[in-house]
Scaffold this motif. Structure first.
Motif, PDB file in Angstrom:
ATOM      1  N   VAL A 162      -4.790 -15.782  45.712  1.00 54.70           N
ATOM      2  CA  VAL A 162      -5.376 -16.770  46.641  1.00 54.70           C
ATOM      3  C   VAL A 162      -5.269 -18.175  46.062  1.00 54.70           C
ATOM      4  O   VAL A 162      -4.876 -19.115  46.753  1.00 54.70           O
ATOM      5  N   VAL A 163      -5.602 -18.332  44.789  1.00 54.84           N
ATOM      6  CA  VAL A 163      -5.525 -19.656  44.164  1.00 54.84           C
ATOM      7  C   VAL A 163      -4.080 -20.139  44.093  1.00 54.84           C
ATOM      8  O   VAL A 163      -3.795 -21.307  44.351  1.00 54.84           O
ATOM      9  N   ALA A 164      -3.148 -19.243  43.775  1.00 55.55           N
ATOM     10  CA  ALA A 164      -1.732 -19.632  43.700  1.00 55.55           C
ATOM     11  C   ALA A 164      -1.222 -20.080  45.069  1.00 55.55           C
ATOM     12  O   ALA A 164      -0.510 -21.082  45.176  1.00 55.55           O
ATOM     13  N   MET A 165      -1.560 -19.331  46.108  1.00 60.12           N
ATOM     14  CA  MET A 165      -1.149 -19.727  47.466  1.00 60.12           C
ATOM     15  C   MET A 165      -1.811 -21.052  47.858  1.00 60.12           C
ATOM     16  O   MET A 165      -1.187 -21.892  48.501  1.00 60.12           O
ATOM     17  N   ASN A 205       6.923 -19.033  45.327  1.00 61.82           N
ATOM     18  CA  ASN A 205       8.085 -18.364  44.734  1.00 61.82           C
ATOM     19  C   ASN A 205       7.630 -17.030  44.134  1.00 61.82           C
ATOM     20  O   ASN A 205       6.811 -17.002  43.226  1.00 61.82           O
ATOM     21  N   PRO A 206       8.161 -15.906  44.629  1.00 63.87           N
ATOM     22  CA  PRO A 206       7.703 -14.606  44.122  1.00 63.87           C
ATOM     23  C   PRO A 206       7.980 -14.392  42.644  1.00 63.87           C
ATOM     24  O   PRO A 206       7.216 -13.719  41.962  1.00 63.87           O
ATOM     25  N   LEU A 207       9.044 -14.977  42.123  1.00 61.98           N
ATOM     26  CA  LEU A 207       9.342 -14.813  40.700  1.00 61.98           C
ATOM     27  C   LEU A 207       8.334 -15.537  39.817  1.00 61.98           C
ATOM     28  O   LEU A 207       8.086 -15.135  38.682  1.00 61.98           O
ATOM     29  N   ALA A 208       7.763 -16.579  40.323  1.00 66.62           N
ATOM     30  CA  ALA A 208       6.721 -17.282  39.573  1.00 66.62           C
ATOM     31  C   ALA A 208       5.349 -16.686  39.849  1.00 66.62           C
ATOM     32  O   ALA A 208       4.450 -16.750  39.014  1.00 66.62           O
ATOM     33  N   LEU A 209       5.186 -16.094  41.014  1.00 67.03           N
ATOM     34  CA  LEU A 209       3.883 -15.551  41.423  1.00 67.03           C
ATOM     35  C   LEU A 209       3.595 -14.198  40.782  1.00 67.03           C
ATOM     36  O   LEU A 209       2.466 -13.928  40.376  1.00 67.03           O
ATOM     37  N   LEU A 210       4.597 -13.336  40.657  1.00 67.78           N
ATOM     38  CA  LEU A 210       4.378 -11.980  40.150  1.00 67.78           C
ATOM     39  C   LEU A 210       3.822 -11.915  38.724  1.00 67.78           C
ATOM     40  O   LEU A 210       2.900 -11.153  38.477  1.00 67.78           O
ATOM     41  N   PRO A 211       4.353 -12.674  37.781  1.00 66.17           N
ATOM     42  CA  PRO A 211       3.769 -12.574  36.437  1.00 66.17           C
ATOM     43  C   PRO A 211       2.295 -12.977  36.386  1.00 66.17           C
ATOM     44  O   PRO A 211       1.491 -12.326  35.726  1.00 66.17           O
ATOM     45  N   GLY A 212       1.955 -14.031  37.095  1.00 69.50           N
ATOM     46  CA  GLY A 212       0.570 -14.479  37.070  1.00 69.50           C
ATOM     47  C   GLY A 212      -0.375 -13.569  37.811  1.00 69.50           C
ATOM     48  O   GLY A 212      -1.511 -13.354  37.410  1.00 69.50           O
ATOM     49  N   VAL A 253       1.054  -9.171  36.168  1.00 68.17           N
ATOM     50  CA  VAL A 253       1.191  -8.877  34.742  1.00 68.17           C
ATOM     51  C   VAL A 253      -0.002  -9.403  33.930  1.00 68.17           C
ATOM     52  O   VAL A 253      -0.545  -8.686  33.081  1.00 68.17           O
ATOM     53  N   ILE A 254      -0.428 -10.611  34.179  1.00 67.00           N
ATOM     54  CA  ILE A 254      -1.474 -11.212  33.349  1.00 67.00           C
ATOM     55  C   ILE A 254      -2.806 -10.472  33.458  1.00 67.00           C
ATOM     56  O   ILE A 254      -3.428 -10.194  32.427  1.00 67.00           O
ATOM     57  N   PRO A 255      -3.324 -10.100  34.646  1.00 67.95           N
ATOM     58  CA  PRO A 255      -4.585  -9.342  34.670  1.00 67.95           C
ATOM     59  C   PRO A 255      -4.496  -7.995  33.952  1.00 67.95           C
ATOM     60  O   PRO A 255      -5.447  -7.580  33.270  1.00 67.95           O
ATOM     61  N   ILE A 256      -3.363  -7.318  34.069  1.00 66.31           N
ATOM     62  CA  ILE A 256      -3.191  -6.039  33.363  1.00 66.31           C
ATOM     63  C   ILE A 256      -3.155  -6.274  31.860  1.00 66.31           C
ATOM     64  O   ILE A 256      -3.776  -5.544  31.084  1.00 66.31           O
ATOM     65  N   ALA A 257      -2.443  -7.313  31.420  1.00 69.88           N
ATOM     66  CA  ALA A 257      -2.373  -7.622  29.989  1.00 69.88           C
ATOM     67  C   ALA A 257      -3.740  -8.008  29.436  1.00 69.88           C
ATOM     68  O   ALA A 257      -4.106  -7.591  28.327  1.00 69.88           O
ATOM     69  N   ILE A 258      -4.499  -8.776  30.200  1.00 70.33           N
ATOM     70  CA  ILE A 258      -5.840  -9.159  29.747  1.00 70.33           C
ATOM     71  C   ILE A 258      -6.716  -7.929  29.584  1.00 70.33           C
ATOM     72  O   ILE A 258      -7.417  -7.777  28.581  1.00 70.33           O
TER      73      ILE A 258
END
Length: 192
Positions: A130-133, A139-146, A149-154
């Protein structure tokens, strides 16, 4: 000193009014603490009087709050002078700024309510998307990691490496999926 002057000129008139009222609030609060200190100390159970040899327990707190109220009063005078010298920007720019701040607060409060229900990973994914939108990131390539990936890594770092538990979902299906995901990454990275 120059940086402080630049920061004070960039404030909006609303922020200058808030600063002035906050300075008045601090002045009144500290002055009332200085005035009512004898009754506050007495209500705490200390009832000794002042004589020429010993000072009462009221003296130093009253002195400190009296000096603090004078400092707050000088701050209120400075804030009043800044308020008088304020140049007003356009009202639409200021309204847009407060609307964005309000929407950000709504997202943060909604996230706080969703974390116990959805768990850390999915509520963080939702909030980040929601914040990114909202910020215009499409851009999905910039959106997917944030977002993914990041919540799972945290969660992996906090739960498996630091041994700090993050909220688990109340919905059993989501909770089991999060647990199996953490076991999978533990097997890959920690060999367990």
């Amino acid at each position: 000193m120059a940086a402080e002057d630049e920061a004070s000129t960039s404030q909006s008139p609303t922020m200058r009014r808030l600063e002035f009222f906050f300075a008045l609030f601090l002045t009144c609060g500290t002055a009332s603490l200085a005035i009512f200190m004898p009754s506050l100390i007495a209500s705490g159970g200390i009832e000794s009087s002042q004589d020429f040899v010993t000072l009462s327990p009221i003296f130093f707190p009253r002195l400190a709050f009296g000096l603090l109220s004078l400092l707050c009063l000088s701050y209120a005078v400075i804030a009043a002078r800044r308020l008088q010298a304020a140049s007003s920007p356009s009202d639409t720019d200021e309204a847009d700024r407060y609307t964005r701040a309000g929407l950000t607060m709504v997202v943060a409060v909604t996230y706080a309510f969703l974390v116990p229900w959805l768990g850390f990973i999915f509520s963080t994914m939702l909030m980040t998307a929601v914040v990114a939108m909202y910020l215009g990131l499409t851009n999905p390539l910039a959106l997917l990691p944030g977002v993914i990936v990041i919540p799972i890594a945290i969660r992996f770092i906090f739960e498996r490496l630091l041994l700090i538990a993050l909220p688990r979902s109340e919905i059993e299906f989501i909770a089991r999926m999060e647990d199996s995901l953490m076991k999978f990454f533990t097997g890959i990275f920690l060999g367990g």
